[in-house]
Design a protein around this motif. Structure first.
Motif, PDB file in Angstrom:
ATOM      1  N   LEU A  40      31.878  40.199  53.217  1.00 22.30           N
ATOM      2  CA  LEU A  40      32.746  41.254  53.726  1.00 22.30           C
ATOM      3  C   LEU A  40      33.274  40.844  55.095  1.00 22.30           C
ATOM      4  O   LEU A  40      32.503  40.525  56.000  1.00 22.30           O
ATOM      5  CB  LEU A  40      31.978  42.563  53.826  1.00 22.30           C
ATOM      6  N   VAL A  41      34.598  40.835  55.237  1.00 24.80           N
ATOM      7  CA  VAL A  41      35.235  40.490  56.512  1.00 24.80           C
ATOM      8  C   VAL A  41      35.973  41.724  57.029  1.00 24.80           C
ATOM      9  O   VAL A  41      36.830  42.280  56.331  1.00 24.80           O
ATOM     10  CB  VAL A  41      36.223  39.316  56.345  1.00 24.80           C
ATOM     11  N   ILE A  68      48.070  31.980  54.777  1.00 22.44           N
ATOM     12  CA  ILE A  68      48.303  32.729  53.544  1.00 22.44           C
ATOM     13  C   ILE A  68      48.652  31.803  52.385  1.00 22.44           C
ATOM     14  O   ILE A  68      48.740  32.253  51.241  1.00 22.44           O
ATOM     15  CB  ILE A  68      49.411  33.782  53.733  1.00 22.44           C
ATOM     16  N   ASN A  69      48.843  30.517  52.664  1.00 23.96           N
ATOM     17  CA  ASN A  69      49.076  29.555  51.598  1.00 23.96           C
ATOM     18  C   ASN A  69      47.771  29.047  50.988  1.00 23.96           C
ATOM     19  O   ASN A  69      47.789  28.322  49.995  1.00 23.96           O
ATOM     20  CB  ASN A  69      49.887  28.369  52.127  1.00 23.96           C
ATOM     21  N   ASP A  70      46.636  29.419  51.604  1.00 19.40           N
ATOM     22  CA  ASP A  70      45.324  29.094  51.044  1.00 19.40           C
ATOM     23  C   ASP A  70      44.877  30.258  50.166  1.00 19.40           C
ATOM     24  O   ASP A  70      45.689  31.032  49.674  1.00 19.40           O
ATOM     25  CB  ASP A  70      44.330  28.831  52.179  1.00 19.40           C
ATOM     26  N   PHE A  71      43.592  30.402  49.993  1.00 19.97           N
ATOM     27  CA  PHE A  71      43.075  31.568  49.273  1.00 19.97           C
ATOM     28  C   PHE A  71      43.299  32.808  50.143  1.00 19.97           C
ATOM     29  O   PHE A  71      43.140  32.759  51.363  1.00 19.97           O
ATOM     30  CB  PHE A  71      41.585  31.421  48.978  1.00 19.97           C
ATOM     31  N   LYS A  72      43.644  33.919  49.507  1.00 15.25           N
ATOM     32  CA  LYS A  72      43.828  35.143  50.280  1.00 15.25           C
ATOM     33  C   LYS A  72      43.505  36.352  49.420  1.00 15.25           C
ATOM     34  O   LYS A  72      43.624  36.328  48.201  1.00 15.25           O
ATOM     35  CB  LYS A  72      45.253  35.250  50.822  1.00 15.25           C
ATOM     36  N   VAL A  73      43.083  37.418  50.096  1.00 18.15           N
ATOM     37  CA  VAL A  73      42.835  38.711  49.457  1.00 18.15           C
ATOM     38  C   VAL A  73      43.605  39.754  50.237  1.00 18.15           C
ATOM     39  O   VAL A  73      43.418  39.892  51.459  1.00 18.15           O
ATOM     40  CB  VAL A  73      41.332  39.057  49.451  1.00 18.15           C
ATOM     41  N   GLU A  74      44.491  40.480  49.568  1.00 17.99           N
ATOM     42  CA  GLU A  74      45.273  41.528  50.219  1.00 17.99           C
ATOM     43  C   GLU A  74      44.587  42.870  50.057  1.00 17.99           C
ATOM     44  O   GLU A  74      44.066  43.186  48.989  1.00 17.99           O
ATOM     45  CB  GLU A  74      46.682  41.574  49.624  1.00 17.99           C
ATOM     46  N   LEU A  86      36.754  42.526  51.027  1.00 20.54           N
ATOM     47  CA  LEU A  86      35.706  41.849  50.272  1.00 20.54           C
ATOM     48  C   LEU A  86      36.260  40.574  49.647  1.00 20.54           C
ATOM     49  O   LEU A  86      37.207  40.613  48.866  1.00 20.54           O
ATOM     50  CB  LEU A  86      35.151  42.768  49.183  1.00 20.54           C
ATOM     51  N   LEU A  87      35.673  39.445  50.007  1.00 12.72           N
ATOM     52  CA  LEU A  87      36.027  38.165  49.403  1.00 12.72           C
ATOM     53  C   LEU A  87      35.022  37.859  48.301  1.00 12.72           C
ATOM     54  O   LEU A  87      33.813  37.875  48.532  1.00 12.72           O
ATOM     55  CB  LEU A  87      35.999  37.043  50.447  1.00 12.72           C
ATOM     56  N   ILE A  88      35.503  37.603  47.102  1.00 14.15           N
ATOM     57  CA  ILE A  88      34.615  37.328  45.970  1.00 14.15           C
ATOM     58  C   ILE A  88      34.980  35.988  45.340  1.00 14.15           C
ATOM     59  O   ILE A  88      35.988  35.384  45.674  1.00 14.15           O
ATOM     60  CB  ILE A  88      34.681  38.459  44.924  1.00 14.15           C
ATOM     61  N   GLY A  89      34.128  35.551  44.420  1.00 19.56           N
ATOM     62  CA  GLY A  89      34.383  34.289  43.741  1.00 19.56           C
ATOM     63  C   GLY A  89      34.135  33.071  44.609  1.00 19.56           C
ATOM     64  O   GLY A  89      34.679  31.992  44.354  1.00 19.56           O
TER      65      GLY A  89
END
Length: 228
Positions: A40-41, A68-74, A86-89
């Motif tokens: 969690l960030v 934002i060109n890498d992995f991102k969660v909106e 929450l970052l998952i995976g």
């Protein structure tokens, strides 16, 4: 931290000074609830203008300086103020770098400060151990019983099960005396322990271990005292 934007992407390390442009303040907090595959960030976004935000979230990678060109969660809700993403995976036991970001309706991208965290190691334990009371206790022997229920994520074709016992260690482990069972997992097993000392208290518990001994799991501890 406060910074300005007049280009497509800006960082707190390179602020602009045109007061007619957007003014945003972003702050990143330390990662929390760190798990093997998720974290969690949390971040805080403030603005001195009423301009709406198009998107906010967290970008991350394993090499540093994520964009934002890498992995991102909106985030599902795009608002000013605090948010937890929450970052998952994720991969277990891996170092990640993360930055909250904001994209405004005008297309400008703002990044907060970068944080670093490491996911924890995935430990998959058997679903449940049951340690039964000892039986047939004599001056030099006893019968010890237990059962271990399967966890579907554990490779049960690659483990050994048994009971460890000690008269000196109240938390016995396989480095004491380990007696392996010849039975299938999920079937109750009995082990006859012999050559014990009379009038002595012994501690025992069931265990399951990988063949190479790198992973070992233990059940509840019980004790008994041999007779005269």
């Amino acid at each position: 931290m406060i910074f300005f934007s007049c280009s497509s992407e800006e960082s707190a390390d390179n602020p602009q000074t045109d007061d007619t442009k957007e003014i945003l303040s972003l702050k990143t907090y330390e990662a929390t609830d760190i798990m093997p595959t998720a974290v969690l960030v949390s971040s805080l976004i403030k603005s001195d203008t009423e301009k709406s935000l198009k998107s906010r979230g967290v970008c991350y990678n394993t090499t540093g300086n994520p964009t934002i060109n890498d992995f991102k969660v909106e985030d599902g809700e795009v608002i000013l103020g605090p948010a937890s993403t929450l970052l998952i995976g994720l991969q277990q036991s891996t170092i990640y770098y993360a930055k909250p970001f904001v994209i405004t309706n005008s297309g400008n991208v703002y990044y907060s400060n970068e944080i670093k965290f490491q996911t924890s190691k995935l430990i998959i334990m058997p679903t449940q151990f049951i340690t039964y009371d000892p039986s047939s206790i004599t001056s030099n022997s006893a019968i010890l019983s237990a059962v271990i229920f399967k966890n579907g994520n554990l490779r049960w074709d690659n483990i050994r099960i048994g009971i460890c016992i000690s008269a000196t260690n109240t938390n016995p482990n396989v480095n004491d005396t380990a007696i392996y069972a010849k039975t299938e997992v999920t079937e109750p097993f009995k082990i006859s322990v012999k050559n014990l000392n009379s009038k002595t208290t012994y501690y025992f518990r069931p265990f399951a271990s990988s063949l190479n001994g790198s992973e070992i799991y233990y059940g509840d501890i019980k004790s008994f005292t041999t007779t005269n």
